[in-house]
Motif scaffolding. Structure first.
Motif, mmCIF file in Angstrom:
data_model
loop_
_atom_site.group_PDB
_atom_site.id
_atom_site.type_symbol
_atom_site.label_atom_id
_atom_site.label_comp_id
_atom_site.label_asym_id
_atom_site.label_seq_id
_atom_site.Cartn_x
_atom_site.Cartn_y
_atom_site.Cartn_z
ATOM 1 N N ASN A 47 1.016 -1.320 -0.031
ATOM 2 C CA ASN A 47 0.158 -0.012 0.047
ATOM 3 C C ASN A 47 0.927 1.260 -0.058
ATOM 4 O OD1 ASN A 47 -2.541 -1.352 0.012
ATOM 5 N ND2 ASN A 47 -2.147 -1.705 2.254
ATOM 6 N N VAL A 48 2.080 1.231 0.434
ATOM 7 C CA VAL A 48 3.046 2.211 0.728
ATOM 8 C C VAL A 48 3.983 2.051 -0.599
ATOM 9 C CG1 VAL A 48 4.762 3.466 1.910
ATOM 10 C CG2 VAL A 48 2.577 2.459 2.951
ATOM 11 N N ARG A 49 4.134 1.142 -0.885
ATOM 12 C CA ARG A 49 5.606 1.187 -2.057
ATOM 13 C C ARG A 49 5.395 0.583 -3.266
ATOM 14 N NH1 ARG A 49 11.131 -0.349 1.416
ATOM 15 N NH2 ARG A 49 10.784 1.330 3.251
ATOM 16 N N MET A 50 4.160 -0.072 -3.533
ATOM 17 C CA MET A 50 3.817 -0.383 -4.865
ATOM 18 C C MET A 50 3.179 0.365 -5.836
ATOM 19 S SD MET A 50 4.197 -3.806 -6.326
ATOM 20 C CE MET A 50 4.353 -4.946 -5.000
ATOM 21 N N THR A 51 3.373 0.175 -6.959
ATOM 22 C CA THR A 51 2.815 0.947 -7.974
ATOM 23 C C THR A 51 1.461 0.392 -8.089
ATOM 24 O OG1 THR A 51 4.865 1.424 -9.079
ATOM 25 C CG2 THR A 51 3.068 1.594 -10.412
ATOM 26 N N PRO A 52 0.508 1.349 -8.312
ATOM 27 C CA PRO A 52 -1.054 1.011 -8.117
ATOM 28 C C PRO A 52 -1.514 0.084 -9.365
ATOM 29 C CG PRO A 52 -0.963 3.109 -7.498
ATOM 30 C CD PRO A 52 0.337 2.633 -7.769
ATOM 31 N N GLU A 53 -0.801 0.301 -10.584
ATOM 32 C CA GLU A 53 -1.510 -0.387 -11.781
ATOM 33 C C GLU A 53 -0.800 -1.864 -11.723
ATOM 34 O OE1 GLU A 53 -1.712 3.940 -12.252
ATOM 35 O OE2 GLU A 53 -0.196 2.920 -11.414
ATOM 36 N N VAL A 54 0.230 -2.023 -10.990
ATOM 37 C CA VAL A 54 0.859 -3.405 -10.868
ATOM 38 C C VAL A 54 -0.152 -4.106 -10.095
ATOM 39 C CG1 VAL A 54 2.402 -4.994 -9.863
ATOM 40 C CG2 VAL A 54 3.179 -2.624 -10.630
ATOM 41 N N GLY A 113 0.027 2.977 -16.103
ATOM 42 C CA GLY A 113 1.314 2.478 -15.426
ATOM 43 C C GLY A 113 2.530 3.391 -16.192
ATOM 44 N N LEU A 114 2.450 3.595 -17.466
ATOM 45 C CA LEU A 114 3.391 4.382 -18.076
ATOM 46 C C LEU A 114 3.164 5.967 -17.721
ATOM 47 C CD1 LEU A 114 3.937 2.559 -21.512
ATOM 48 C CD2 LEU A 114 5.875 2.725 -19.709
ATOM 49 N N VAL A 115 2.028 6.249 -18.024
ATOM 50 C CA VAL A 115 1.731 7.672 -17.921
ATOM 51 C C VAL A 115 1.768 8.190 -16.425
ATOM 52 C CG1 VAL A 115 -0.109 9.357 -17.967
ATOM 53 C CG2 VAL A 115 -0.057 7.843 -19.640
ATOM 54 N N ASN A 116 1.532 7.387 -15.561
ATOM 55 C CA ASN A 116 1.287 7.869 -14.035
ATOM 56 C C ASN A 116 2.663 7.861 -13.298
ATOM 57 O OD1 ASN A 116 -1.688 8.621 -14.195
ATOM 58 N ND2 ASN A 116 -2.017 6.511 -13.428
ATOM 59 N N GLY A 117 3.480 6.718 -13.767
ATOM 60 C CA GLY A 117 4.848 6.594 -13.308
ATOM 61 C C GLY A 117 4.787 5.521 -12.066
ATOM 62 N N PRO A 118 5.846 5.173 -11.591
ATOM 63 C CA PRO A 118 6.011 4.496 -10.611
ATOM 64 C C PRO A 118 5.756 5.159 -9.130
ATOM 65 C CG PRO A 118 8.178 5.072 -11.268
ATOM 66 C CD PRO A 118 7.287 5.791 -12.094
ATOM 67 N N ARG A 119 5.422 4.222 -8.075
ATOM 68 C CA ARG A 119 5.606 4.809 -6.755
ATOM 69 C C ARG A 119 7.139 4.701 -6.238
ATOM 70 N NH1 ARG A 119 0.886 2.580 -3.231
ATOM 71 N NH2 ARG A 119 -0.065 4.877 -3.859
ATOM 72 N N CYS A 120 7.502 5.787 -5.645
ATOM 73 C CA CYS A 120 9.033 5.793 -5.097
ATOM 74 C C CYS A 120 9.070 6.611 -4.119
ATOM 75 C CB CYS A 120 10.033 5.885 -6.335
ATOM 76 S SG CYS A 120 9.734 7.374 -7.027
ATOM 77 N N THR A 132 5.743 8.468 -2.725
ATOM 78 C CA THR A 132 4.524 8.899 -3.362
ATOM 79 C C THR A 132 4.432 8.500 -4.767
ATOM 80 O OG1 THR A 132 3.277 11.157 -3.945
ATOM 81 C CG2 THR A 132 5.683 11.108 -3.944
ATOM 82 N N ILE A 133 3.615 8.679 -5.523
ATOM 83 C CA ILE A 133 3.580 8.731 -7.063
ATOM 84 C C ILE A 133 3.735 10.159 -7.704
ATOM 85 C CG2 ILE A 133 2.279 7.853 -8.999
ATOM 86 C CD1 ILE A 133 0.738 6.213 -7.087
#
Length: 206
Positions: A47-54, A113-120, A132-133
């Protein structure tokens, strides 16, 4: 017209076999995305570190499992004797349509996933560091002139996981490309199935 049954069968088999590697690629890429930067930390705290689209499983369920069903059915349909039923050919159209839907889902999720970018863990220009994203924020806030995809200098601001931006771009792009090919193949099989149902004189009714 004599060669029509064989053409319908061969086309179904070719499409079914051709879909297999793209299903495998999509599933593998989606699984690898659960380990951003080749780290297992995101699994422990998604919930904190995973990119939502994954977590939407576009590559696993959409371009993977749903298209795999269409691949297996059409491959089996291409075997001798399996194409001789109108109901089976009609079912091929339906199942291939399910494959199109699955591939479209994979395409949309990977595009997001590409447009929004990763959570990091992102290093902001004011020195603040936060999970954050970041690339969903306004460009002015990030001091970018255009999308992060065209601004590689900003990728290093994602300090953790290491290399997560390149990681996500590579695997989401792969799923997206694979989904596009799957859509084309499944759509062709829908046309092939319809052609077989309507114009193949050797097909039985049941």
């Amino acid at each position: 017209m004599a060669c029509l049954p064989r053409c319908v069968r061969d086309c179904s088999k070719f499409i079914g076999v051709s879909l297999y590697p793209f299903c495998a690629i999509s599933i593998i890429c989606n699984i690898l995305l659960f380990f951003p930067g080749w780290s297992v930390e995101a699994i422990n705290n998604p919930n904190v570190r995973m990119t939502p689209e994954v977590l939407y499983l576009g590559g696993f369920m959409g371009s993977g499992v749903m298209v795999l069903i269409a691949a297996i059915y059409n491959h089996c349909l291409g075997k001798p004797g399996k194409y001789s039923s109108r109901s089976r050919m009609f079912l091929s159209i339906i199942i291939s349509a399910v494959g199109v839907c699955g591939a479209l889902y994979g395409l949309v999720v990977s595009a997001l996933g590409l447009v929004n970018g990763p959570r990091c863990m992102y290093l902001f220009i004011n020195g603040r560091v936060q999970w954050t994203i970041p690339f969903k924020l306004p460009l002015e806030f990030l001091n970018f002139e255009r999308s992060y995809l065209f601004n590689r200098n900003g990728w290093d601001r994602c300090v953790e996981p290491t290399g997560v931006v390149e990681f996500n771009v590579i695997f989401f792009s792969t799923i997206l490309a694979s989904s596009c090919i799957q859509i084309v193949l499944c759509a062709v099989q829908m046309i092939n199935g319809l052609f077989g149902c309507l114009f193949n004189p050797r097909l039985t009714k049941f």
